[in-house]
Design a protein around this motif. Structure first.
Motif, mmCIF file in Angstrom:
data_model
loop_
_atom_site.group_PDB
_atom_site.id
_atom_site.type_symbol
_atom_site.label_atom_id
_atom_site.label_comp_id
_atom_site.label_asym_id
_atom_site.label_seq_id
_atom_site.Cartn_x
_atom_site.Cartn_y
_atom_site.Cartn_z
ATOM 1 N N LEU A 5 29.031 -18.796 8.086
ATOM 2 C CA LEU A 5 30.193 -19.533 8.141
ATOM 3 C C LEU A 5 30.905 -20.168 6.861
ATOM 4 O O LEU A 5 32.028 -20.125 6.625
ATOM 5 C CB LEU A 5 29.800 -20.982 9.073
ATOM 6 N N CYS A 6 29.893 -20.361 5.934
ATOM 7 C CA CYS A 6 30.285 -20.987 4.462
ATOM 8 C C CYS A 6 31.142 -19.628 3.997
ATOM 9 O O CYS A 6 32.136 -20.143 3.416
ATOM 10 C CB CYS A 6 28.926 -21.240 3.853
ATOM 11 N N ASN A 7 30.518 -18.604 3.939
ATOM 12 C CA ASN A 7 31.289 -17.497 3.147
ATOM 13 C C ASN A 7 32.665 -17.315 3.736
ATOM 14 O O ASN A 7 33.537 -16.948 3.164
ATOM 15 C CB ASN A 7 30.425 -16.329 3.457
ATOM 16 N N GLU A 32 39.582 -29.663 11.397
ATOM 17 C CA GLU A 32 39.400 -31.237 11.971
ATOM 18 C C GLU A 32 38.744 -31.914 10.821
ATOM 19 O O GLU A 32 37.894 -31.310 10.532
ATOM 20 C CB GLU A 32 38.588 -31.092 13.237
ATOM 21 N N LYS A 33 39.129 -32.936 10.515
ATOM 22 C CA LYS A 33 38.558 -33.765 9.249
ATOM 23 C C LYS A 33 37.036 -34.226 9.810
ATOM 24 O O LYS A 33 36.464 -34.365 8.609
ATOM 25 C CB LYS A 33 39.491 -35.060 9.334
ATOM 26 N N SER A 34 36.836 -34.369 10.904
ATOM 27 C CA SER A 34 35.327 -34.693 10.928
ATOM 28 C C SER A 34 34.386 -33.953 11.059
ATOM 29 O O SER A 34 33.253 -33.983 11.300
ATOM 30 C CB SER A 34 35.382 -35.577 12.199
ATOM 31 N N SER A 35 34.781 -32.455 10.942
ATOM 32 C CA SER A 35 34.053 -31.305 10.861
ATOM 33 C C SER A 35 33.367 -30.782 9.677
ATOM 34 O O SER A 35 33.886 -31.056 8.469
ATOM 35 C CB SER A 35 34.711 -30.286 11.395
ATOM 36 N N ILE A 36 32.271 -30.028 9.763
ATOM 37 C CA ILE A 36 31.578 -29.669 8.746
ATOM 38 C C ILE A 36 32.535 -28.463 8.093
ATOM 39 O O ILE A 36 32.557 -28.246 6.676
ATOM 40 C CB ILE A 36 30.163 -29.102 8.990
ATOM 41 N N GLU A 37 33.345 -27.779 8.824
ATOM 42 C CA GLU A 37 34.246 -26.844 8.431
ATOM 43 C C GLU A 37 35.195 -27.559 7.201
ATOM 44 O O GLU A 37 35.640 -26.844 6.155
ATOM 45 C CB GLU A 37 34.903 -25.926 9.743
ATOM 46 N N HIS A 38 35.711 -28.510 7.706
ATOM 47 C CA HIS A 38 36.683 -29.256 6.949
ATOM 48 C C HIS A 38 35.992 -29.536 5.452
ATOM 49 O O HIS A 38 36.672 -29.305 4.656
ATOM 50 C CB HIS A 38 37.125 -30.675 7.552
ATOM 51 N N LEU A 39 34.772 -30.157 5.407
ATOM 52 C CA LEU A 39 34.134 -30.198 4.150
ATOM 53 C C LEU A 39 33.863 -28.934 3.397
ATOM 54 O O LEU A 39 34.256 -29.161 2.318
ATOM 55 C CB LEU A 39 32.804 -30.887 4.372
ATOM 56 N N LEU A 40 33.406 -28.132 4.107
ATOM 57 C CA LEU A 40 33.354 -26.684 3.337
ATOM 58 C C LEU A 40 34.832 -26.139 2.663
ATOM 59 O O LEU A 40 34.702 -25.782 1.620
ATOM 60 C CB LEU A 40 32.734 -25.541 4.427
ATOM 61 N N TYR A 41 35.664 -26.353 3.573
ATOM 62 C CA TYR A 41 36.939 -25.743 3.030
ATOM 63 C C TYR A 41 37.490 -26.804 1.662
ATOM 64 O O TYR A 41 37.872 -26.074 0.858
ATOM 65 C CB TYR A 41 38.143 -25.800 4.079
ATOM 66 N N ILE A 88 28.429 -33.191 2.491
ATOM 67 C CA ILE A 88 27.706 -32.122 3.056
ATOM 68 C C ILE A 88 26.078 -32.379 3.369
ATOM 69 O O ILE A 88 25.654 -32.162 4.376
ATOM 70 C CB ILE A 88 27.996 -30.758 2.304
ATOM 71 N N ASP A 89 25.704 -32.826 2.473
ATOM 72 C CA ASP A 89 23.965 -33.249 2.546
ATOM 73 C C ASP A 89 23.874 -34.536 3.611
ATOM 74 O O ASP A 89 23.093 -34.173 4.276
ATOM 75 C CB ASP A 89 23.646 -33.642 1.046
ATOM 76 N N SER A 90 25.086 -35.203 3.815
ATOM 77 C CA SER A 90 24.898 -36.141 4.643
ATOM 78 C C SER A 90 25.074 -35.447 6.077
ATOM 79 O O SER A 90 24.278 -36.198 7.035
ATOM 80 C CB SER A 90 26.121 -37.321 4.567
ATOM 81 N N TYR A 91 25.726 -34.419 6.341
ATOM 82 C CA TYR A 91 25.932 -33.925 7.322
ATOM 83 C C TYR A 91 24.360 -33.165 7.833
ATOM 84 O O TYR A 91 23.863 -33.236 9.081
ATOM 85 C CB TYR A 91 26.873 -32.594 7.242
ATOM 86 N N PHE A 92 23.682 -32.504 6.853
ATOM 87 C CA PHE A 92 22.473 -32.141 7.078
ATOM 88 C C PHE A 92 21.294 -33.230 7.572
ATOM 89 O O PHE A 92 20.408 -33.043 8.360
ATOM 90 C CB PHE A 92 21.931 -31.115 5.855
ATOM 91 N N LEU A 93 21.530 -34.183 6.657
ATOM 92 C CA LEU A 93 20.599 -35.340 7.064
ATOM 93 C C LEU A 93 20.668 -35.885 8.504
ATOM 94 O O LEU A 93 19.834 -36.072 9.229
ATOM 95 C CB LEU A 93 20.858 -36.566 6.091
ATOM 96 N N GLU A 94 21.878 -35.734 9.004
ATOM 97 C CA GLU A 94 22.159 -36.316 10.341
ATOM 98 C C GLU A 94 21.514 -35.011 11.515
ATOM 99 O O GLU A 94 21.040 -35.540 12.399
ATOM 100 C CB GLU A 94 23.804 -36.204 10.687
ATOM 101 N N GLN A 95 21.797 -33.897 11.005
ATOM 102 C CA GLN A 95 21.219 -32.841 11.841
ATOM 103 C C GLN A 95 19.619 -32.791 11.938
ATOM 104 O O GLN A 95 19.274 -32.505 13.016
ATOM 105 C CB GLN A 95 21.828 -31.267 11.190
ATOM 106 N N TYR A 96 18.960 -33.152 10.802
ATOM 107 C CA TYR A 96 17.647 -33.107 10.979
ATOM 108 C C TYR A 96 16.789 -34.509 10.911
ATOM 109 O O TYR A 96 15.748 -34.672 10.783
ATOM 110 C CB TYR A 96 17.161 -32.161 9.853
ATOM 111 N N LYS A 97 17.632 -35.566 11.273
ATOM 112 C CA LYS A 97 16.817 -36.846 11.242
ATOM 113 C C LYS A 97 15.845 -36.922 12.197
ATOM 114 O O LYS A 97 15.028 -37.789 12.170
ATOM 115 C CB LYS A 97 18.158 -37.901 11.466
ATOM 116 N N GLY A 98 15.897 -36.284 13.397
ATOM 117 C CA GLY A 98 14.560 -36.378 14.409
ATOM 118 C C GLY A 98 13.555 -35.611 13.904
ATOM 119 O O GLY A 98 12.542 -35.615 14.735
ATOM 120 N N SER A 120 29.522 -21.309 -3.025
ATOM 121 C CA SER A 120 30.996 -21.612 -3.241
ATOM 122 C C SER A 120 31.470 -20.990 -4.579
ATOM 123 O O SER A 120 32.527 -20.318 -4.691
ATOM 124 C CB SER A 120 31.639 -22.941 -2.986
ATOM 125 N N ILE A 121 30.720 -21.140 -5.530
ATOM 126 C CA ILE A 121 31.080 -20.633 -6.701
ATOM 127 C C ILE A 121 31.033 -19.065 -6.995
ATOM 128 O O ILE A 121 31.748 -18.405 -7.468
ATOM 129 C CB ILE A 121 30.223 -21.278 -7.909
#
Length: 201
Positions: A5-7, A32-41, A88-98, A120-121
């Protein structure tokens, strides 16, 4: 896989930028602004603009006033890049908080988002090296040398993608855990940069 997805999104961002190839153009983020795709773009767009700013500032004939303007733009861009990585790291923290880390869980040398920053680079290096490897006005030797470099970059992207996927799998399984250290950038902070706080005396 997440890195696929990132690539895909990084490649889309780079292609979109090069439609006009202008550092002054405005981003039109299609996600969509709230999506991880938005952050990656957004992350890759910032990197792409900065890539071209770095090209501009290395022009030996650049006007010094213009160079200073670009340098300060790059400083702002670095701060924006860092902020988006932390989002983006906050997204992962939320994903794995449990996930409860195992007793012998270890921390990785870098967070998932900082590894994705490198991905990305790499996308930018691959895009521009492909340009060089297929330049019709370049010598055959130049194209061949760039093709060899491109092959290495593509291998590097595959290896990095595998490492990121392994890291995410280990975090999900509790074998590794992550922390987000807010970046302690000092050069933009008037209270920490001695040139800035010294100028007020």
């Amino acid at each position: 896989m997440f890195t696929e997805l990132c690539n895909q999104i990084f490649s889309q961002s780079i292609r979109d930028y090069h439609v006009h190839n202008d550092v002054y153009q405005h981003i039109v983020n299609p996600y969509e602004k709230s999506s991880i795709e938005h952050l990656l773009y957004l992350k890759n767009w910032i990197d792409t603009v900065q890539w071209h700013l770095e090209d501009i500032i290395r022009n030996p004939a650049i006007d010094p006033v213009k160079a200073l303007e670009i340098k300060r733009w790059i400083d702002r861009s670095n701060q924006e890049r860092t902020d988006v990585v932390e989002y983006i790291d906050s997204y992962f923290l939320e994903q794995y908080k449990g996930v409860q880390p195992l007793p012998d869980a270890k921390i990785n040398t870098e967070s998932p988002a900082w590894a994705i920053d490198r991905l990305s680079i790499l996308a930018l290096k691959i895009y521009h090296m492909l340009e060089e490897a297929t330049r019709t006005d370049a010598t055959a030797e130049h194209r061949a040398a760039c093709q060899r470099k491109l092959d290495i970059l593509l291998e590097q992207r595959r290896d990095l993608g595998t490492a990121i996927e392994d890291l995410l799998t280990d975090i999900a399984a509790g074998k590794k855990y992550m922390k987000v250290y807010k970046q302690m950038k000092m050069y933009n902070d008037p209270s920490l940069n001695p040139v800035l706080y010294g100028s007020s005396k």
